[in-house]
Design a protein around this motif. Structure first.
Motif, PDB file in Angstrom:
ATOM      1  N   ASN A 209       0.792  -1.227   0.000  1.00  0.00           N
ATOM      2  CA  ASN A 209       0.000   0.000   0.000  1.00  0.00           C
ATOM      3  C   ASN A 209       0.830   1.286   0.000  1.00  0.00           C
ATOM      4  OD1 ASN A 209      -1.673   2.131   1.967  1.00  0.00           O
ATOM      5  ND2 ASN A 209      -2.860   1.207   0.319  1.00  0.00           N
ATOM      6  N   PRO A 210       2.016   1.337   0.650  1.00  0.00           N
ATOM      7  CA  PRO A 210       2.810   2.580   0.631  1.00  0.00           C
ATOM      8  C   PRO A 210       3.137   3.100  -0.766  1.00  0.00           C
ATOM      9  CG  PRO A 210       3.622   1.161   2.350  1.00  0.00           C
ATOM     10  CD  PRO A 210       2.596   0.363   1.597  1.00  0.00           C
ATOM     11  N   VAL A 211       3.290   2.218  -1.759  1.00  0.00           N
ATOM     12  CA  VAL A 211       3.595   2.711  -3.104  1.00  0.00           C
ATOM     13  C   VAL A 211       2.384   3.406  -3.708  1.00  0.00           C
ATOM     14  CG1 VAL A 211       3.007   0.591  -4.372  1.00  0.00           C
ATOM     15  CG2 VAL A 211       4.752   2.126  -5.268  1.00  0.00           C
ATOM     16  N   GLU A 212       1.179   2.937  -3.372  1.00  0.00           N
ATOM     17  CA  GLU A 212      -0.039   3.614  -3.822  1.00  0.00           C
ATOM     18  C   GLU A 212      -0.147   4.993  -3.178  1.00  0.00           C
ATOM     19  OE1 GLU A 212      -1.816   2.366  -6.087  1.00  0.00           O
ATOM     20  OE2 GLU A 212      -1.441   0.203  -6.099  1.00  0.00           O
ATOM     21  N   ARG A 213       0.185   5.074  -1.917  1.00  0.00           N
ATOM     22  CA  ARG A 213       0.131   6.364  -1.214  1.00  0.00           C
ATOM     23  C   ARG A 213       1.186   7.322  -1.745  1.00  0.00           C
ATOM     24  NH1 ARG A 213      -0.396   3.091   3.534  1.00  0.00           N
ATOM     25  NH2 ARG A 213       1.658   3.754   4.265  1.00  0.00           N
ATOM     26  N   PHE A 214       2.330   6.772  -2.168  1.00  0.00           N
ATOM     27  CA  PHE A 214       3.372   7.618  -2.745  1.00  0.00           C
ATOM     28  C   PHE A 214       2.862   8.335  -3.989  1.00  0.00           C
ATOM     29  CE2 PHE A 214       6.450   7.596  -6.308  1.00  0.00           C
ATOM     30  CZ  PHE A 214       7.205   8.700  -5.933  1.00  0.00           C
ATOM     31  N   PHE A 215       2.222   7.597  -4.898  1.00  0.00           N
ATOM     32  CA  PHE A 215       1.710   8.225  -6.114  1.00  0.00           C
ATOM     33  C   PHE A 215       0.609   9.236  -5.789  1.00  0.00           C
ATOM     34  CE2 PHE A 215       3.562   4.499  -8.364  1.00  0.00           C
ATOM     35  CZ  PHE A 215       4.314   5.211  -9.279  1.00  0.00           C
ATOM     36  N   ASN A 216      -0.165   8.969  -4.756  1.00  0.00           N
ATOM     37  CA  ASN A 216      -1.185   9.923  -4.336  1.00  0.00           C
ATOM     38  C   ASN A 216      -0.548  11.235  -3.897  1.00  0.00           C
ATOM     39  OD1 ASN A 216      -2.879  11.058  -1.826  1.00  0.00           O
ATOM     40  ND2 ASN A 216      -4.297  10.145  -3.292  1.00  0.00           N
ATOM     41  N   LYS A 217       0.508  11.154  -3.109  1.00  0.00           N
ATOM     42  CA  LYS A 217       1.213  12.357  -2.648  1.00  0.00           C
ATOM     43  C   LYS A 217       1.907  13.062  -3.810  1.00  0.00           C
ATOM     44  CE  LYS A 217       2.105  10.393   1.934  1.00  0.00           C
ATOM     45  NZ  LYS A 217       3.138   9.822   2.836  1.00  0.00           N
ATOM     46  N   LEU A 218       2.450  12.262  -4.722  1.00  0.00           N
ATOM     47  CA  LEU A 218       3.148  12.838  -5.870  1.00  0.00           C
ATOM     48  C   LEU A 218       2.215  13.709  -6.697  1.00  0.00           C
ATOM     49  CD1 LEU A 218       6.051  12.520  -7.060  1.00  0.00           C
ATOM     50  CD2 LEU A 218       5.094  10.820  -8.617  1.00  0.00           C
ATOM     51  N   LYS A 219       0.967  13.285  -6.834  1.00  0.00           N
ATOM     52  CA  LYS A 219       0.021  14.009  -7.668  1.00  0.00           C
ATOM     53  C   LYS A 219      -0.596  15.210  -6.963  1.00  0.00           C
ATOM     54  CE  LYS A 219      -0.948  10.051 -10.605  1.00  0.00           C
ATOM     55  NZ  LYS A 219      -1.927   9.074 -11.108  1.00  0.00           N
ATOM     56  N   HIS A 220      -0.182  15.473  -5.718  1.00  0.00           N
ATOM     57  CA  HIS A 220      -0.534  16.748  -5.090  1.00  0.00           C
ATOM     58  C   HIS A 220       0.197  17.892  -5.788  1.00  0.00           C
ATOM     59  CE1 HIS A 220      -1.801  14.817  -0.986  1.00  0.00           C
ATOM     60  NE2 HIS A 220      -2.586  14.481  -1.987  1.00  0.00           N
ATOM     61  N   PHE A 221       1.297  17.551  -6.459  1.00  0.00           N
ATOM     62  CA  PHE A 221       2.038  18.539  -7.245  1.00  0.00           C
ATOM     63  C   PHE A 221       1.351  18.644  -8.605  1.00  0.00           C
ATOM     64  CE2 PHE A 221       4.906  17.142  -4.022  1.00  0.00           C
ATOM     65  CZ  PHE A 221       5.733  18.217  -3.742  1.00  0.00           C
ATOM     66  N   CYS A 222       0.665  19.731  -8.829  1.00  0.00           N
ATOM     67  CA  CYS A 222      -0.155  19.878 -10.041  1.00  0.00           C
ATOM     68  C   CYS A 222       0.661  19.785 -11.321  1.00  0.00           C
ATOM     69  CB  CYS A 222      -0.904  21.209 -10.001  1.00  0.00           C
ATOM     70  SG  CYS A 222      -2.089  21.322  -8.643  1.00  0.00           S
ATOM     71  N   ARG A 223       1.925  20.170 -11.244  1.00  0.00           N
ATOM     72  CA  ARG A 223       2.780  20.129 -12.428  1.00  0.00           C
ATOM     73  C   ARG A 223       3.175  18.689 -12.761  1.00  0.00           C
ATOM     74  NH1 ARG A 223       3.877  24.918 -15.585  1.00  0.00           N
ATOM     75  NH2 ARG A 223       5.461  24.292 -17.071  1.00  0.00           N
ATOM     76  N   ILE A 224       2.877  17.759 -11.878  1.00  0.00           N
ATOM     77  CA  ILE A 224       3.158  16.347 -12.120  1.00  0.00           C
ATOM     78  C   ILE A 224       1.871  15.594 -12.413  1.00  0.00           C
ATOM     79  CG2 ILE A 224       4.015  14.222 -11.041  1.00  0.00           C
ATOM     80  CD1 ILE A 224       6.023  16.010  -9.557  1.00  0.00           C
ATOM     81  N   ALA A 225       0.775  15.999 -11.778  1.00  0.00           N
ATOM     82  CA  ALA A 225      -0.516  15.353 -12.031  1.00  0.00           C
ATOM     83  C   ALA A 225      -0.896  15.453 -13.506  1.00  0.00           C
ATOM     84  CB  ALA A 225      -1.599  15.988 -11.164  1.00  0.00           C
ATOM     85  N   ALA A 226      -0.434  16.514 -14.177  1.00  0.00           N
ATOM     86  CA  ALA A 226      -0.573  16.663 -15.627  1.00  0.00           C
ATOM     87  C   ALA A 226       0.788  17.109 -16.161  1.00  0.00           C
ATOM     88  CB  ALA A 226      -1.639  17.691 -15.979  1.00  0.00           C
ATOM     89  N   ARG A 227       1.244  16.482 -17.218  1.00  0.00           N
ATOM     90  CA  ARG A 227       2.561  16.811 -17.757  1.00  0.00           C
ATOM     91  C   ARG A 227       2.476  17.962 -18.746  1.00  0.00           C
ATOM     92  NH1 ARG A 227       6.970  12.949 -21.002  1.00  0.00           N
ATOM     93  NH2 ARG A 227       8.120  14.711 -21.902  1.00  0.00           N
ATOM     94  N   TYR A 228       3.282  19.007 -18.508  1.00  0.00           N
ATOM     95  CA  TYR A 228       3.346  20.157 -19.402  1.00  0.00           C
ATOM     96  C   TYR A 228       4.705  20.256 -20.104  1.00  0.00           C
ATOM     97  CZ  TYR A 228      -0.885  21.791 -17.073  1.00  0.00           C
ATOM     98  OH  TYR A 228      -2.173  21.874 -16.573  1.00  0.00           O
ATOM     99  N   ASP A 229       5.701  19.536 -19.615  1.00  0.00           N
ATOM    100  CA  ASP A 229       7.064  19.633 -20.152  1.00  0.00           C
ATOM    101  C   ASP A 229       7.227  18.812 -21.425  1.00  0.00           C
ATOM    102  OD1 ASP A 229       8.488  21.156 -17.940  1.00  0.00           O
ATOM    103  OD2 ASP A 229       7.629  19.491 -16.803  1.00  0.00           O
TER     104      ASP A 229
END
Length: 255
Positions: A209-229
């Motif tokens: 489960n910690p890996v699922e929570r990691f991706f959840n926290k990662l997507k709190h960063f809006c610039r990562i939740a959607a890729r603009y680069d």
């Protein structure tokens, strides 16, 4: 201190890992620039809309871009990840939708880890986290690529005795052999279509489960939740910076 700025404790962790200042060359305050970068990553704002308190947006963007190309952000992340005991390797991936601004690379050039899946253009973030959910390895791949294709690179530095936990997407003879040769163990369910079904430790599998929570926290960063680069190096640098922030917030528990 603004909402997304580094605290004194976080800055004390990151500062020694940044490149030394060249002699005789003045460099804009690193902490202010890094706070500006985190503001953009967290809010998803265009670089041009960066608040004035962080200085010229061109300075902040150029530092992010230049150090992304030089691999600085990845090296800082790897220095922090080296503190992990890595007794467990929880492996998974998450698909990120690529904005139209991320497309437009020259035909015939590298794909920059942008692929086409059912939802359109996308990038897949492949990650290994430890038992506390802290990332230790990050790799990008096109969105349509199967998870098992990146597994070998993710587990290239697996430590002897480590337990690799993943879902059915990682069931492959090549991966099982790689982990066994490295002296590790696997806890990966067998797909239903296989004639021979492996028995796994159910209680151990629930610890992924910690890996699922990691991706959840990662997507709190809006610039990562959607890729603009457009460039994979810049997007990977953004993911590494978000991972750095997760490490600094949990640094005391790793000492």
């Amino acid at each position: 201190m603004a909402r997304f700025d580094l605290s004194d404790a976080e800055w004390a962790i990151i500062e020694p890992l940044l490149p030394n200042r060249p002699r005789g060359v003045a460099r804009v305050d690193d902490r202010r620039v890094l706070n500006g970068i985190f503001y953009v990553l967290r809010t998803g704002s265009p670089w041009r809309d960066l608040p004035e308190r962080y200085g010229p947006h061109t300075t902040v963007y150029n530092r992010f871009n230049r150090w992304a190309k030089a691999g600085v952000w990845l090296r800082v992340f790897e220095a922090l990840a080296a503190r992990s005991p890595r007794s467990m390797a929880l492996i998974d991936s998450s698909i990120i939708r690529a904005h139209q601004h991320a497309a437009g690379a020259k035909k015939g050039g590298p794909d920059n880890a942008i692929g086409r899946s059912r939802g359109g253009l996308s990038t897949k973030i492949n990650a290994v986290v430890d038992e506390r959910g802290l990332p230790v390895r990050l790799i990008l791949s096109p969105g349509q690529q199967h998870d098992s294709r990146a597994a070998g690179a993710l587990l290239a530095d697996l430590r002897p005795g480590a337990v690799v936990i993943g879902d059915r997407a990682y069931d492959s003879n090549a991966l099982l052999t790689l982990v066994a040769d490295a002296g590790g163990q696997t806890c990966i369910p067998t797909p239903r279509y296989r004639k021979q079904q492996r028995v796994i430790d159910v209680e151990l599998y629930r610890q992924r489960n910690p890996v699922e929570r990691f991706f959840n926290k990662l997507k709190h960063f809006c610039r990562i939740a959607a890729r603009y680069d457009k460039l994979a190096s810049n997007f990977l640098a953004a993911v590494a910076l978000a991972a750095i922030r997760l490490w600094t917030r949990n640094y005391e528990s790793t000492t």
